[in-house]
Structures are given as structure tokens and as C-alpha cells.
Design an enzyme around this catalytic site. Sequence first.
Site, PDB file in Angstrom:
ATOM      1  N   HIS A  65       0.830  -1.212   0.000  1.00 43.19           N
ATOM      2  CA  HIS A  65       0.000   0.000   0.000  1.00 43.19           C
ATOM      3  C   HIS A  65       0.860   1.256   0.000  1.00 43.19           C
ATOM      4  CE1 HIS A  65      -2.168   3.183   2.339  1.00 43.19           C
ATOM      5  NE2 HIS A  65      -3.087   2.919   1.434  1.00 43.19           N
ATOM      6  N   GLU A  68       2.184   1.868  -3.423  1.00 44.07           N
ATOM      7  CA  GLU A  68       1.169   2.447  -4.309  1.00 44.07           C
ATOM      8  C   GLU A  68       1.088   3.963  -4.131  1.00 44.07           C
ATOM      9  OE1 GLU A  68      -3.165   3.703  -4.044  1.00 44.07           O
ATOM     10  OE2 GLU A  68      -2.954   1.700  -3.182  1.00 44.07           O
ATOM     11  N   HIS A  69       1.129   4.409  -2.881  1.00 43.43           N
ATOM     12  CA  HIS A  69       1.085   5.847  -2.606  1.00 43.43           C
ATOM     13  C   HIS A  69       2.232   6.582  -3.287  1.00 43.43           C
ATOM     14  CE1 HIS A  69      -1.758   7.044   0.828  1.00 43.43           C
ATOM     15  NE2 HIS A  69      -2.182   5.868   0.392  1.00 43.43           N
ATOM     16  N   GLU A 141      -4.283   7.820   7.849  1.00 47.02           N
ATOM     17  CA  GLU A 141      -5.221   6.906   7.187  1.00 47.02           C
ATOM     18  C   GLU A 141      -5.447   5.663   8.042  1.00 47.02           C
ATOM     19  OE1 GLU A 141      -5.497   4.270   3.050  1.00 47.02           O
ATOM     20  OE2 GLU A 141      -3.999   5.875   3.224  1.00 47.02           O
TER      21      GLU A 141
END
Length: 428
Positions: A65, A68-69, A141
Site C-alpha cells: 500500500h 502504491e502511494h 489513514e
Amino acid sequence: MRITNFDAIGETLYEETLPNGLRICVVPKRGFQSSYAVFATDYGGAHRRFTIDGEQRDTPAGVAHYLEHKMFDLPGGDNALNLLSANGADANAFTSSDTTAYYFQSTGHFEENLRMLLHFVSTPYFTDETVQKEQGIISQEILMGEDDPDNAIYYRMLRMLFDHHPIRDRVVGTVESISHITAQTLYDCHKVFYAPSNMALCVEGDVDPDEIVRIAREELGDEKASLPCPDFGEAESLLPIETAVTEIWPVSAPQFLIGAKLRGEPKGPAALRQRLTAALSLRLLLGQSSPFYTRLYSEGLLNRDFGTEVDFVAGASYVLVGGESQKPEVVLDELKKAVQDVREHGLSPERFERAKRASLGARLRGLEDFESVCLSLVSGIFDGYSAMGAITELSNITIADCERFLSETFSDEHLAMVVFRPEEKGEA
């Protein structure tokens, strides 16, 4: 290039595997204004431990993840998402437990946007400073997700079902785990998992398949890298780790999830058939037109939030059933009774045929959604089946297949339930 005509659905699929191992699927749609492309890697939150070229590696939770950021960053301070948007593309990305995908949809400049997509996903650019800065953003997040009851009850159930499989942990990781991620961590994982041999490119729209292949080869080259071998640990029992958990949460009404693990087919056409059988079986037993749902809804035990989910990801397979109810334990008892009735009397042939027709209709309508088609093709590539064959395979599923699935999946000893109850007035 291999060309397959699926006469039952009126579609043609073009497939090519490049020398570098990249698998490409193209579904031409002549005369359509919009085109869609997804560039995906067989890499998600559960791929924390793996072997590459005989060397075993462990990585912190949340790397996929995090990567991906950061993939949208370009040298010079540019951002690929902004550049695609300025060029008329609606672009984004997501990371799941087993896949990271970058995609866009556009009505013009498709080839330019495709080149940009392939370029930025295959060209990592990280610095210690930007990676450190991102930790604060992702930490926020993570903390927001921990306060979300829907997210919390989902992962609480997975921890009840699975003892050690990484599927039980959040894709985003924890604040502590991501503190160990460095620029070098991201470069190392990108090199392993973002090699074309571990990826797929799927396109649908008014495009030329040969041109798609040519662009991909120009942007990605021909060098073929070794494939990583993920390690999800020892195979788990079908029995849950915990069978009943109740927690107090700031919710307006009790929320519940009932879960059960499956023995999933690992790869190939059998995996597609199992996925289709599972979806059809759940529609039959628990769908909004089922006797189970309509009766419990009329009695006020369920509302329209009730739903089902079946997942086959990263070597883990499970069914979830849940929603809101003032009496979750009664819903569980009624579910057990409904399954026992299937064991003793079978499913209604008339309802089976209606449910199958409804499922076929839904899948045919889904062919109009380019995003859905392309993501299904990606899943099929990574799991070894042709997603375009789903209509034919669904037609061949029998009532006995569904009865067997329901009877085996919802055995009493396989079931677990978690309930989030609101705080009673006066409780401290």
C-alpha cells in the site's frame, strides 16, 4: 497474438505474452468513445514474506500500500496522477490483499496516457525525505480506519477465522509497522513485484490490440525477471480460532458478521467454477429475494444493510454474512436452520433456475462496465483462468454444486460470529 471469440457474449479477446513475461489482454470495442486500461501487479498486502532467486525475505506490513502511494511521484516534483488528469484521463490506483492496480479511463489521448501509465509504474522514484513525509499521511489513514466500525468488524472477523495467514492483518499495516519502511524497502519490493513477468495489462475500448502490444514493448523492454514465490505460512484448518466475540463500539445499532473459511481451489478453471458456485449459492440462500431474507426482514430481524461476501485472495478463502440486527444470535440460528433445510430437502429447482438466470443477466450487464471487465481479466490472469469464460461456466453449474457448497461451507463447527454492540445508556 491469440484471438478468442466468445460467441455466447459477442466478445473477442486478444491475448499476448511479451518476451519480458507481461501478460496482455485487449477487448476491442469499436465505435466506443471511452477506453479503459489497468496495469496491475500480483502483489498486495498479504505478500509480506516471499522467496526470490532462492533468498527468503520478510517485509513490514503495509509495504504494498505504501508503494502504491509513492509510485505517482516523478523526478522534478511532478505527480503522474496530475499529469494524467491534465491529459484528460480519470486515473487512480488501489491495493488489496493480493493485487495492486493502476488504471485510467479516457475519451482521448489514449495512447499518450497508456505510455504515461506504463512509464511511471515501471520507473520508481523515492527519496528518504519523501518516504518519511508519507509516513505521517498514511499513519492518519491507518488511525481513521481503526475508528471505522465497518473496517474494524471486518478485520476482527478475519482474526477470528485465521491463526497466522497475513490476510488477518490490515492491508495498510500499522503505525508501528510502516515506521520501518524506507526508500530502500520500496525500491527492493518494486524490483521484485513490479517486474513485467509478475504483472498484467488489460485494455478495453476502441483500440488496436497490436498497437497496445507495441507500446508496452517499447515502454517496458524485453528483459524477463524471476518470479517471486509468496509464503503465507502453513495451511490452516477450516475451524475458526474463535467462534464468538462481542465488543462495545460507538454504533447506533448492533452490527454483526458471520464468517467461515473455505478450502479454495488454488488456480485454474476449477478456481473460476468455485467462485461462480459460491456467488450463486449465496444468492440462492441469502439474497434479497430468498425466503431467508424476506422472512427475517419482515420480522424486523434484518434490514437492507444485510449482505454477503466471498473472497478468494492470497491463498485464503472465506465467506462473510452480516449487517445490522437487534438480535444477531437469532439471525445465526436461522442461518443454521436454513442450511439444515438444504441438507435435508435440497434447494428449490425453480428458485435455482431463477437465481441462475438472474446471475447470468447480471454478468451480461457487467460486460458494459469496462472497469469491471478489465479487473476481472486481471484476476483471471493471476489465478490461471479466462474471465471471459464465466458466462459459459456459470451455465454449467448444477443445483447439486450449490447444495454441496452451502452444506460444507456453513457447517456449525466452521462458523464464527462477531457482534459490535452500542454502549448501553448509563454504561461508563
